[in-house]
Design an enzyme around this catalytic site. Structure first.
Site, PDB file in Angstrom:
ATOM      1  N   LYS A   1      13.495  32.060 -69.138  1.00  0.00           N
ATOM      2  CA  LYS A   1      12.031  31.328 -68.093  1.00  0.00           C
ATOM      3  C   LYS A   1      11.029  32.140 -68.138  1.00  0.00           C
ATOM      4  O   LYS A   1      11.196  33.629 -68.264  1.00  0.00           O
ATOM      5  CB  LYS A   1      12.773  31.586 -66.764  1.00  0.00           C
ATOM      6  CG  LYS A   1      13.870  29.964 -65.767  1.00  0.00           C
ATOM      7  CD  LYS A   1      14.394  30.196 -64.520  1.00  0.00           C
ATOM      8  CE  LYS A   1      14.988  29.107 -64.457  1.00  0.00           C
ATOM      9  NZ  LYS A   1      14.921  29.696 -62.841  1.00  0.00           N
TER      10      LYS A   1
ATOM     11  N   HIS B   1      17.277  32.690 -50.888  1.00  0.00           N
ATOM     12  CA  HIS B   1      17.837  33.535 -51.321  1.00  0.00           C
ATOM     13  C   HIS B   1      18.861  34.003 -50.213  1.00  0.00           C
ATOM     14  O   HIS B   1      19.659  35.017 -50.747  1.00  0.00           O
ATOM     15  CB  HIS B   1      17.242  34.345 -52.345  1.00  0.00           C
ATOM     16  CG  HIS B   1      16.863  33.201 -53.347  1.00  0.00           C
ATOM     17  ND1 HIS B   1      15.576  32.826 -53.681  1.00  0.00           N
ATOM     18  CD2 HIS B   1      17.538  32.538 -54.344  1.00  0.00           C
ATOM     19  CE1 HIS B   1      15.481  32.364 -54.682  1.00  0.00           C
ATOM     20  NE2 HIS B   1      16.779  32.837 -55.470  1.00  0.00           N
TER      21      HIS B   1
ATOM     22  N   SER C   1      12.074  28.487 -56.024  1.00  0.00           N
ATOM     23  CA  SER C   1      10.992  29.196 -56.490  1.00  0.00           C
ATOM     24  C   SER C   1       9.490  28.856 -57.137  1.00  0.00           C
ATOM     25  O   SER C   1       8.807  29.327 -57.168  1.00  0.00           O
ATOM     26  CB  SER C   1      11.449  31.067 -57.465  1.00  0.00           C
ATOM     27  OG  SER C   1      12.978  31.638 -56.999  1.00  0.00           O
TER      28      SER C   1
ATOM     29  N   ARG D   1      22.557  24.337 -53.639  1.00  0.00           N
ATOM     30  CA  ARG D   1      21.295  23.279 -52.680  1.00  0.00           C
ATOM     31  C   ARG D   1      21.848  21.854 -53.103  1.00  0.00           C
ATOM     32  O   ARG D   1      22.001  21.280 -51.790  1.00  0.00           O
ATOM     33  CB  ARG D   1      20.416  23.577 -52.868  1.00  0.00           C
ATOM     34  CG  ARG D   1      19.486  25.033 -53.309  1.00  0.00           C
ATOM     35  CD  ARG D   1      18.252  25.347 -53.960  1.00  0.00           C
ATOM     36  NE  ARG D   1      18.367  25.308 -55.326  1.00  0.00           N
ATOM     37  CZ  ARG D   1      17.759  25.223 -55.764  1.00  0.00           C
ATOM     38  NH1 ARG D   1      16.052  25.334 -55.640  1.00  0.00           N
ATOM     39  NH2 ARG D   1      17.392  24.441 -57.581  1.00  0.00           N
TER      40      ARG D   1
HETATM   41  N1  COA Z   1      16.963  29.130 -52.486  1.00  0.00           N
HETATM   42  C1  COA Z   1      15.841  29.081 -52.939  1.00  0.00           C
HETATM   43  N2  COA Z   1      16.386  28.836 -54.310  1.00  0.00           N
HETATM   44  C2  COA Z   1      16.830  28.103 -54.855  1.00  0.00           C
HETATM   45  C3  COA Z   1      18.165  28.664 -54.252  1.00  0.00           C
HETATM   46  C4  COA Z   1      18.579  28.936 -52.804  1.00  0.00           C
HETATM   47  N3  COA Z   1      19.978  29.278 -51.993  1.00  0.00           N
HETATM   48  N4  COA Z   1      19.501  29.117 -55.405  1.00  0.00           N
HETATM   49  C5  COA Z   1      18.272  28.361 -55.856  1.00  0.00           C
HETATM   50  N5  COA Z   1      17.204  28.225 -56.062  1.00  0.00           N
HETATM   51  C6  COA Z   1      16.030  27.654 -56.942  1.00  0.00           C
HETATM   52  C7  COA Z   1      15.031  29.320 -57.516  1.00  0.00           C
HETATM   53  O1  COA Z   1      14.556  29.630 -56.637  1.00  0.00           O
HETATM   54  C8  COA Z   1      15.057  28.943 -58.737  1.00  0.00           C
HETATM   55  O2  COA Z   1      14.175  28.174 -58.323  1.00  0.00           O
HETATM   56  P1  COA Z   1      13.237  27.333 -59.758  1.00  0.00           P
HETATM   57  O3  COA Z   1      13.710  27.098 -61.050  1.00  0.00           O
HETATM   58  O4  COA Z   1      12.296  26.294 -59.619  1.00  0.00           O
HETATM   59  O5  COA Z   1      12.453  28.476 -60.076  1.00  0.00           O
HETATM   60  C9  COA Z   1      15.909  27.611 -59.007  1.00  0.00           C
HETATM   61  O6  COA Z   1      17.137  27.430 -58.521  1.00  0.00           O
HETATM   62  C10 COA Z   1      17.541  28.567 -60.058  1.00  0.00           C
HETATM   63  O7  COA Z   1      17.415  30.296 -60.137  1.00  0.00           O
HETATM   64  P2  COA Z   1      17.863  30.982 -59.879  1.00  0.00           P
HETATM   65  O8  COA Z   1      19.145  31.483 -58.236  1.00  0.00           O
HETATM   66  O9  COA Z   1      16.875  32.618 -59.750  1.00  0.00           O
HETATM   67  O10 COA Z   1      18.733  31.574 -60.929  1.00  0.00           O
HETATM   68  P3  COA Z   1      18.388  31.268 -62.398  1.00  0.00           P
HETATM   69  O11 COA Z   1      19.233  29.657 -62.765  1.00  0.00           O
HETATM   70  O12 COA Z   1      17.149  31.386 -63.069  1.00  0.00           O
HETATM   71  O13 COA Z   1      19.174  32.998 -63.329  1.00  0.00           O
HETATM   72  C11 COA Z   1      21.154  33.094 -64.300  1.00  0.00           C
HETATM   73  C12 COA Z   1      20.598  32.278 -63.481  1.00  0.00           C
HETATM   74  C13 COA Z   1      20.278  34.187 -64.066  1.00  0.00           C
HETATM   75  C14 COA Z   1      22.504  33.120 -63.798  1.00  0.00           C
HETATM   76  C15 COA Z   1      21.829  33.550 -65.568  1.00  0.00           C
HETATM   77  O14 COA Z   1      20.717  32.756 -66.718  1.00  0.00           O
HETATM   78  C16 COA Z   1      21.697  34.906 -66.720  1.00  0.00           C
HETATM   79  O15 COA Z   1      23.352  34.914 -66.344  1.00  0.00           O
HETATM   80  N6  COA Z   1      21.751  35.274 -67.212  1.00  0.00           N
HETATM   81  C17 COA Z   1      22.105  36.350 -68.161  1.00  0.00           C
HETATM   82  C18 COA Z   1      22.148  35.892 -69.542  1.00  0.00           C
HETATM   83  C19 COA Z   1      23.323  35.028 -69.877  1.00  0.00           C
HETATM   84  O16 COA Z   1      24.488  35.739 -69.149  1.00  0.00           O
HETATM   85  N7  COA Z   1      23.183  33.093 -69.621  1.00  0.00           N
HETATM   86  C20 COA Z   1      24.525  32.914 -69.612  1.00  0.00           C
HETATM   87  C21 COA Z   1      24.670  32.486 -70.762  1.00  0.00           C
HETATM   88  S1  COA Z   1      24.566  31.909 -72.464  1.00  0.00           S
END
Ligand code: COA
Length: 162
Positions: A41, A17, A128, A90
């Protein structure tokens, strides 16, 4: 002046990240790292813990401001007068989810654009959940997460020498 938002669950924030954040800082004037509450999650760290870890991990990144948000991303972006979302891409496996997220946000607010940044090769495989599993099994964390996160994971998973 262009401000972008890098939202995520950050459970916990990893060097992957931070790598995306560094790249975003090279391209934009400022970056809001927005720790999301509602991500569908079950998280290991609370929202406050994830926020504090992101703050500590980005202490030396002056262009980064860490915030928390609840509800829809598009509403939060509007409240910040910001229309660009940054996400890391990724591998091909990320593509389908990221595309549906980007298109859903676009449907909810056509002004919102998503910019995808590709992490450096050495962070391509990081996630993560992999880090959480590594911590739970007492594996080495220092090459994958900032030191504040490694300490927090050791405390969370009751590993001795934390
Ligand atoms: N390096 C390491 N890990 C990475 C990464 C990077 N560059 N890019 C993504 N990841 C991983 C994360 O570690 C995580 O891993 P995990 O699933 O094993 O825990 C996964 O990819 C994705 O996590 P993250 O990047 O934290 O994003 P997310 O997909 O969990 O978050 C939001 C998504 C927060 C953007 C989304 O849920 C959101 O906008 N929520 C608010 C409500 C909303 O508007 N929803 C959308 C419309 S309904």
């Amino acid at each position: 002046m262009t401000t972008v938002i890098y939202p995520g669950t950050f459970d916990p924030v990893t060097l992957g990240h931070l790598n995306i954040l560094e790249k975003a800082c090279l391209m934009f004037d400022s970056v809001i790292m927005a720790v999301a509450d509602q991500t569908g999650k079950q998280t290991a760290f609370t929202l406050e813990e994830r926020y504090q870890l992101c703050k500590t991990a980005t202490e030396n990144m002056p262009k980064v401001q860490v915030t928390m948000f609840q509800g829809l991303f598009v509403d939060y972006a509007r409240s910040q007068n910001c229309r660009i979302m940054v996400r890391g891409m990724r591998a091909v496996s990320d593509f389908e989810y990221e595309l549906s997220l980007a298109l859903t946000n676009k449907k909810l607010n056509p002004d919102v654009e998503t910019v995808f940044l590709v992490p450096s090769l050495r962070y391509m495989y990081l996630s993560s959940s992999m880090i959480r599993q590594l911590a739970a099994l007492g594996g080495p964390l220092e090459d994958f997460v900032p030191s504040c996160v490694a300490k927090a994971l050791k405390r969370k998973f009751f590993v001795v020498n934390a």
